[in-house]
Design a protein around this motif. Structure first.
Motif, PDB file in Angstrom:
ATOM      1  N   ASP A  26       0.846  -1.194   0.000  1.00  0.00           N
ATOM      2  CA  ASP A  26       0.000   0.000   0.000  1.00  0.00           C
ATOM      3  C   ASP A  26       0.878   1.239   0.000  1.00  0.00           C
ATOM      4  O   ASP A  26       2.046   1.190   0.399  1.00  0.00           O
ATOM      5  N   THR A  59      -2.680  -2.016  -3.163  1.00  0.00           N
ATOM      6  CA  THR A  59      -2.471  -2.429  -4.550  1.00  0.00           C
ATOM      7  C   THR A  59      -2.029  -3.875  -4.605  1.00  0.00           C
ATOM      8  O   THR A  59      -1.212  -4.323  -3.797  1.00  0.00           O
ATOM      9  N   PHE A  73      -6.894  -2.830  -7.016  1.00  0.00           N
ATOM     10  CA  PHE A  73      -6.590  -1.899  -5.931  1.00  0.00           C
ATOM     11  C   PHE A  73      -7.837  -1.711  -5.074  1.00  0.00           C
ATOM     12  O   PHE A  73      -8.954  -2.087  -5.461  1.00  0.00           O
TER      13      PHE A  73
END
Length: 361
Positions: A26, A59, A73
C-alpha cells in the motif's frame, strides 16, 4: 480484466518454468488540502511516523521476475470512525458503489485477501504472494495456505509473536541469539535458515525462516519467512527481492502518472482515477517488455558516451586516399584510373587544403 489479458499475452512468450507471484503493498494517497472529499480520513504513514489526510492505496500486482503489472486496488479509508473526516454518501447496497465504500472501511489485511481471491478467480496462475512486514503474520500465512498459495514475507522482530523451534517457545530475537551461540556456520548469501512452527487456530504450521544481513547496517539483520519449506534459502531471498517492483510502480505513478494529483472529491471518481493510473502503467510495462533497444552493459555505457577525438579534415582525406591507392594497386590498370581521379580531385580543392595534402603526402 485488462491486466489479466496482458499477463496471458506476456506469459505466452516466457519460459513456463518462470515463477509467477502476486505482490501486495500500500502507498499513501495524500489529500492534505481537502475538506469535503468523500471518505477522507486521517491515515498513518509508516515511513514518516505521522498522520496525513488522505487514503491508503492498497495495490495488488503480478510479476514474473521481469515485468510487473498492477492488477487491482482498493482505496482504503480508516476502519475507525473517529479517524474519518468526511462521511460516505448513501448508496443502494446492491450496487458496486456501495460495496466499494464498505470495502474502504474494512481492515486492510482482510481486503488484501479479497484482492487475491479476485485475481485467482480471474485466471492468475501465481502460486506465491509477496508482502512486507506490515502484512506478515501467522494468520496471513494460514489464510493463503487455505487458498493453495504460499506466502513470502518479512517478519517483524517483535517479542509478541511466538513460535516453536525444537519444542521450545521463542520469538525471532531469542532464536537469533540461540543460532549465533550455536555451531551453525553462516553462509555468504544468508546467515541461518531454520524451520519453525506457528500455532494458528490449534493447527501447527511450518514456516521456513531465512536470516539475512542488513546491507544498510551490518549489526542488524532481516528475517524472511515462507510456508513453502522446500525452497532453498537463496530462492527465498531472490523471490522476495521481486517485491521491490511494486515500489517502482508507486514511484512512477506519483512522478509521472498523477497518482495522487487530482481534484476529484467523489469516491467513485477517485477509484476511476486510480484505474486510469494502473492502465497507463500496464501499457508502459508492456512497451518495455516488447522493446528491442540495445541494453547497456556496465562500463560500456560510459565508454560509448565518451566523445570521440576530432580528426583534421586533411588527415581524413589523406587516409581515404591511401586506402583507395591500396585498392588500386591490387587490380591491373586500376591504379592509373585512380591517380587520374585524384589529380582532378586535387584541382577542385581550395589551395590551402591542397597544400596541406601535398605536404602530408
Amino acid at each position: 480484466m485488462v491486466a489479466i489479458h496482458l499477463i496471458n499475452y506476456v506469459a505466452h512468450f516466457a519460459d513456463s518454468r518462470r515463477t509467477q507471484a502476486l505482490i501486495i503493498d500500500d502507498s499513501l494517497f495524500k489529500r492534505e488540502f481537502s475538506k469535503r472529499t468523500e471518505l477522507l480520513s486521517r491515515v498513518f504513514d509508516h515511513d514518516h511516523g505521522c498522520y496525513y489526510k488522505g487514503f491508503r492505496a492498497l495495490t495488488l500486482g503480478w510479476s514474473d521476475g521481469n515485468t510487473f503489472m498492477p492488477l487491482n486496488f482498493a482505496l482504503m479509508s480508516s476502519s475507525h470512525a473517529k479517524n474519518r473526516i468526511s462521511t460516505s454518501r448513501v448508496c443502494d447496497g446492491r450496487t458496486l458503489a456501495a460495496r466499494r465504500r464498505a470495502q474502504a472501511q474494512r481492515k486492510m489485511n482482510e481486503v488484501a485477501l479479497d484482492l487475491v481471491d479476485d485475481a485467482i478467480q480471474a485466471g492468475t496462475k501465481a502460486k506465491f504472494v509477496l508482502f512486507d512486514s506490515w502484512f506478515t503474520s501467522p494468520k496471513m500465512f494460514a489464510a493463503l495456505l487455505k487458498r493453495g498459495l504460499f506466502g513470502v514475507g518479512m517478519l517483524k522482530r517483535s517479542e509478541k509473536v511466538y513460535f516453536r523451534y525444537r519444542k521450545r517457545q521463542m520469538n525471532v530475537k531469542s532464536l537469533y541469539q540461540i543460532l549465533r551461540r550455536s555451531k551453525w556456520p553462516a553462509h555468504d548469501n544468508y546467515l541461518y535458515s531454520p524451520i519453525v512452527y506457528f500455532e494458528v487456530n490449534g493447527t501447527s504450521m511450518p514456516v521456513k525462516l531465512v536470516f539475512v544481513t542488513n546491507r544498510a547496517n551490518a549489526n542488524q539483520y532481516l528475517v524472511l519467512g515462507t510456508t513453502k519449506t522446500n525452497l532453498r534459502p537463496e530462492e527465498i531471498v531472490q523471490l522476495y527481492g521481486r517485491r521491490w517492483q511494486i515500489e517502482g510502480f508507486f514511484k512512477v505513478g506519483k512522478q509521472y502518472l498523477q497518482f495522487d494529483q487530482t481534484q476529484v472529491q467523489n469516491y467513485d471518481g477517485l477509484c476511476g482515477h486510480m484505474a486510469m493510473v494502473m492502465f497507463g502503467y500496464d501499457i508502459l510495462a508492456l512497451s518495455q517488455r516488447e522493446a528491442i533497444d540495445d541494453r547497456t552493459l556496465g562500463d560500456l555505457f560510459y565508454d560509448f558516451g565518451r566523445p570521440l577525438p576530432d580528426i583534421a579534415v586533411a588527415q581524413a582525406l589523406q587516409w581515404l586516399m591511401q586506402q583507395l591507392s591500396g585498392l588500386g594497386a591490387q587490380f591491373a590498370g586500376a591504379e592509373q584510373i585512380i591517380d587520374g581521379i585524384f589529380d582532378q580531385f586535387m584541382q577542385t580543392l581550395p589551395s590551402n587544403l591542397a597544400g596541406l595534402l601535398g605536404n602530408a603526402s
